[in-house]
Motif scaffolding. Structure first.
Motif, PDB file in Angstrom:
ATOM      1  N   ASP A   7       0.828  -1.204   0.000  1.00 22.98           N
ATOM      2  CA  ASP A   7       0.000   0.000   0.000  1.00 22.98           C
ATOM      3  C   ASP A   7       0.864   1.255   0.000  1.00 22.98           C
ATOM      4  O   ASP A   7       0.570   2.226  -0.706  1.00 22.98           O
ATOM      5  CB  ASP A   7      -0.956   0.013   1.195  1.00 22.98           C
ATOM      6  N   ALA A   8       1.946   1.243   0.785  1.00 27.17           N
ATOM      7  CA  ALA A   8       2.842   2.402   0.829  1.00 27.17           C
ATOM      8  C   ALA A   8       3.521   2.626  -0.515  1.00 27.17           C
ATOM      9  O   ALA A   8       3.637   3.766  -0.983  1.00 27.17           O
ATOM     10  CB  ALA A   8       3.891   2.223   1.939  1.00 27.17           C
ATOM     11  N   VAL A   9       3.947   1.552  -1.165  1.00 27.51           N
ATOM     12  CA  VAL A   9       4.572   1.671  -2.487  1.00 27.51           C
ATOM     13  C   VAL A   9       3.555   2.213  -3.489  1.00 27.51           C
ATOM     14  O   VAL A   9       3.855   3.109  -4.280  1.00 27.51           O
ATOM     15  CB  VAL A   9       5.155   0.317  -2.953  1.00 27.51           C
ATOM     16  N   GLY A  10       2.343   1.663  -3.469  1.00 30.82           N
ATOM     17  CA  GLY A  10       1.293   2.140  -4.376  1.00 30.82           C
ATOM     18  C   GLY A  10       0.945   3.596  -4.138  1.00 30.82           C
ATOM     19  O   GLY A  10       0.807   4.377  -5.090  1.00 30.82           O
ATOM     20  N   LEU A  11       0.824   3.985  -2.880  1.00 30.89           N
ATOM     21  CA  LEU A  11       0.509   5.370  -2.545  1.00 30.89           C
ATOM     22  C   LEU A  11       1.627   6.304  -3.008  1.00 30.89           C
ATOM     23  O   LEU A  11       1.368   7.389  -3.530  1.00 30.89           O
ATOM     24  CB  LEU A  11       0.281   5.516  -1.041  1.00 30.89           C
ATOM     25  N   HIS A  12       2.876   5.864  -2.845  1.00 30.65           N
ATOM     26  CA  HIS A  12       4.000   6.676  -3.309  1.00 30.65           C
ATOM     27  C   HIS A  12       3.933   6.864  -4.828  1.00 30.65           C
ATOM     28  O   HIS A  12       4.190   7.952  -5.337  1.00 30.65           O
ATOM     29  CB  HIS A  12       5.336   6.041  -2.908  1.00 30.65           C
ATOM     30  N   GLY A  13       3.592   5.809  -5.560  1.00 32.25           N
ATOM     31  CA  GLY A  13       3.464   5.912  -7.009  1.00 32.25           C
ATOM     32  C   GLY A  13       2.381   6.904  -7.408  1.00 32.25           C
ATOM     33  O   GLY A  13       2.575   7.717  -8.317  1.00 32.25           O
ATOM     34  N   LEU A  14       1.256   6.857  -6.715  1.00 32.18           N
ATOM     35  CA  LEU A  14       0.176   7.805  -7.002  1.00 32.18           C
ATOM     36  C   LEU A  14       0.609   9.234  -6.686  1.00 32.18           C
ATOM     37  O   LEU A  14       0.349  10.159  -7.466  1.00 32.18           O
ATOM     38  CB  LEU A  14      -1.074   7.444  -6.198  1.00 32.18           C
ATOM     39  N   ALA A  15       1.276   9.429  -5.559  1.00 34.71           N
ATOM     40  CA  ALA A  15       1.740  10.773  -5.178  1.00 34.71           C
ATOM     41  C   ALA A  15       2.804  11.270  -6.154  1.00 34.71           C
ATOM     42  O   ALA A  15       2.823  12.459  -6.505  1.00 34.71           O
ATOM     43  CB  ALA A  15       2.294  10.757  -3.752  1.00 34.71           C
ATOM     44  N   VAL A  35      11.449  14.463 -12.703  1.00 35.84           N
ATOM     45  CA  VAL A  35      11.106  13.160 -12.134  1.00 35.84           C
ATOM     46  C   VAL A  35      12.063  12.840 -10.989  1.00 35.84           C
ATOM     47  O   VAL A  35      11.649  12.349  -9.939  1.00 35.84           O
ATOM     48  CB  VAL A  35      11.137  12.062 -13.219  1.00 35.84           C
ATOM     49  N   GLU A  36      13.335  13.117 -11.186  1.00 36.24           N
ATOM     50  CA  GLU A  36      14.324  12.865 -10.128  1.00 36.24           C
ATOM     51  C   GLU A  36      13.984  13.656  -8.868  1.00 36.24           C
ATOM     52  O   GLU A  36      14.164  13.156  -7.758  1.00 36.24           O
ATOM     53  CB  GLU A  36      15.735  13.196 -10.614  1.00 36.24           C
ATOM     54  N   GLU A  37      13.505  14.894  -9.027  1.00 31.16           N
ATOM     55  CA  GLU A  37      13.087  15.683  -7.864  1.00 31.16           C
ATOM     56  C   GLU A  37      11.942  14.994  -7.130  1.00 31.16           C
ATOM     57  O   GLU A  37      11.906  14.978  -5.900  1.00 31.16           O
ATOM     58  CB  GLU A  37      12.644  17.078  -8.298  1.00 31.16           C
ATOM     59  N   VAL A  38      11.013  14.424  -7.884  1.00 35.22           N
ATOM     60  CA  VAL A  38       9.847  13.779  -7.284  1.00 35.22           C
ATOM     61  C   VAL A  38      10.254  12.519  -6.522  1.00 35.22           C
ATOM     62  O   VAL A  38       9.778  12.279  -5.419  1.00 35.22           O
ATOM     63  CB  VAL A  38       8.794  13.449  -8.372  1.00 35.22           C
ATOM     64  N   VAL A  39      11.135  11.706  -7.100  1.00 32.74           N
ATOM     65  CA  VAL A  39      11.495  10.447  -6.454  1.00 32.74           C
ATOM     66  C   VAL A  39      12.662  10.598  -5.475  1.00 32.74           C
ATOM     67  O   VAL A  39      12.981   9.659  -4.750  1.00 32.74           O
ATOM     68  CB  VAL A  39      11.816   9.339  -7.485  1.00 32.74           C
ATOM     69  N   GLY A  40      13.263  11.768  -5.425  1.00 31.99           N
ATOM     70  CA  GLY A  40      14.396  12.005  -4.534  1.00 31.99           C
ATOM     71  C   GLY A  40      14.135  11.669  -3.077  1.00 31.99           C
ATOM     72  O   GLY A  40      14.955  10.980  -2.448  1.00 31.99           O
ATOM     73  N   PRO A  41      13.029  12.127  -2.494  1.00 30.92           N
ATOM     74  CA  PRO A  41      12.781  11.800  -1.083  1.00 30.92           C
ATOM     75  C   PRO A  41      12.707  10.289  -0.819  1.00 30.92           C
ATOM     76  O   PRO A  41      13.245   9.814   0.183  1.00 30.92           O
ATOM     77  CB  PRO A  41      11.436  12.479  -0.790  1.00 30.92           C
ATOM     78  N   ALA A  42      12.073   9.543  -1.709  1.00 32.40           N
ATOM     79  CA  ALA A  42      12.000   8.088  -1.504  1.00 32.40           C
ATOM     80  C   ALA A  42      13.382   7.462  -1.626  1.00 32.40           C
ATOM     81  O   ALA A  42      13.742   6.590  -0.827  1.00 32.40           O
ATOM     82  CB  ALA A  42      11.044   7.451  -2.510  1.00 32.40           C
ATOM     83  N   ARG A  43      14.149   7.895  -2.607  1.00 37.38           N
ATOM     84  CA  ARG A  43      15.503   7.349  -2.754  1.00 37.38           C
ATOM     85  C   ARG A  43      16.329   7.622  -1.505  1.00 37.38           C
ATOM     86  O   ARG A  43      17.053   6.753  -1.024  1.00 37.38           O
ATOM     87  CB  ARG A  43      16.182   7.936  -3.980  1.00 37.38           C
ATOM     88  N   ARG A  44      16.216   8.833  -0.984  1.00 39.35           N
ATOM     89  CA  ARG A  44      16.976   9.184   0.210  1.00 39.35           C
ATOM     90  C   ARG A  44      16.531   8.342   1.406  1.00 39.35           C
ATOM     91  O   ARG A  44      17.349   7.747   2.097  1.00 39.35           O
ATOM     92  CB  ARG A  44      16.814  10.679   0.519  1.00 39.35           C
ATOM     93  N   LEU A 100      14.824   5.484   1.495  1.00 43.58           N
ATOM     94  CA  LEU A 100      15.104   4.054   1.337  1.00 43.58           C
ATOM     95  C   LEU A 100      16.596   3.777   1.417  1.00 43.58           C
ATOM     96  O   LEU A 100      17.006   2.722   1.920  1.00 43.58           O
ATOM     97  CB  LEU A 100      14.518   3.535   0.028  1.00 43.58           C
ATOM     98  N   GLY A 101      17.409   4.726   0.979  1.00 47.45           N
ATOM     99  CA  GLY A 101      18.852   4.580   1.157  1.00 47.45           C
ATOM    100  C   GLY A 101      19.219   4.507   2.628  1.00 47.45           C
ATOM    101  O   GLY A 101      20.085   3.716   3.032  1.00 47.45           O
ATOM    102  N   GLU A 102      18.535   5.323   3.446  1.00 48.47           N
ATOM    103  CA  GLU A 102      18.763   5.289   4.890  1.00 48.47           C
ATOM    104  C   GLU A 102      18.343   3.944   5.478  1.00 48.47           C
ATOM    105  O   GLU A 102      19.021   3.395   6.351  1.00 48.47           O
ATOM    106  CB  GLU A 102      18.000   6.427   5.568  1.00 48.47           C
TER     107      GLU A 102
END
Length: 163
Positions: free
Chosen positions: A21-29, A106-115, A117-119
């Motif tokens: 659900d979290a992955v799906g919600l992130h994709g929608l956001a 797109v990189e700006e949008v996915v940046g927070p998740a990458r950061r 998940l990297g943590e």
């Protein structure tokens, strides 16, 4: 999803469901933040991963009709994320490729998740990360196959916003 055959109990099913659900919600956001519909976000991801796709390949991969795929490509072009280019091996075909300058958005949008998940991944040993990525490698095709099963079993419905 974990089930009784894999030793997964109710708690594991709930945790797995929360993760999905979290992955799906992130994709929608992410799609919303990029000004795209979820099908466009997914198509842009495919185009970016592959470098380019024909509209037929994109239709097959997204599960959309060819007409819906044409409209999707039109919207990606208008938004500045993709462009049509001649196929170098067959001049009758057109390929759809990402616009490199637009991918910074797109990189700006996915940046927070990458950061974030990297943590999370930083807490795991290299062997544990290898196991996690082995799971991703095996799970992605399993989800794609399950998606095809769902599409094959479900009656085709035409709804607004699907393409």
């Amino acid at each position: 999803m974990p089930d009784s055959r894999s030793g997964g109990g109710d708690e594991e099913r709930v945790i797995f469901r929360q993760y999905l659900d979290a992955v799906g919600l992130h994709g929608l956001a992410g799609a919303e933040a990029a000004g795209l519909q979820s099908s466009e976000w997914y198509a842009l991801s495919l185009i970016t991963q592959e470098g380019s796709l024909t509209s037929g390949e994109l239709a097959t991969r997204t599960g959309l009709t060819t007409g819906a795929t044409t409209r999707l490509i039109d919207r990606l072009e208008r938004a500045g994320y993709a462009r049509r280019t001649p196929d170098p091996t067959d001049r009758r075909r057109v390929r759809v490729e990402p616009v490199p300058d637009a991918l910074a958005r797109v990189e700006e949008v996915v940046g927070p998740a990458r950061r974030r998940l990297g943590e999370v991944l930083a807490h795991y040993t290299p062997d544990q990360r290898a196991l996690i990525f082995d799971y991703f490698t095996r799970a992605a095709p399993a989800f794609r196959a399950a998606t095809e099963e769902i599409r094959a079993a479900a009656p085709r419905r035409r709804t607004r916003g699907t393409g």
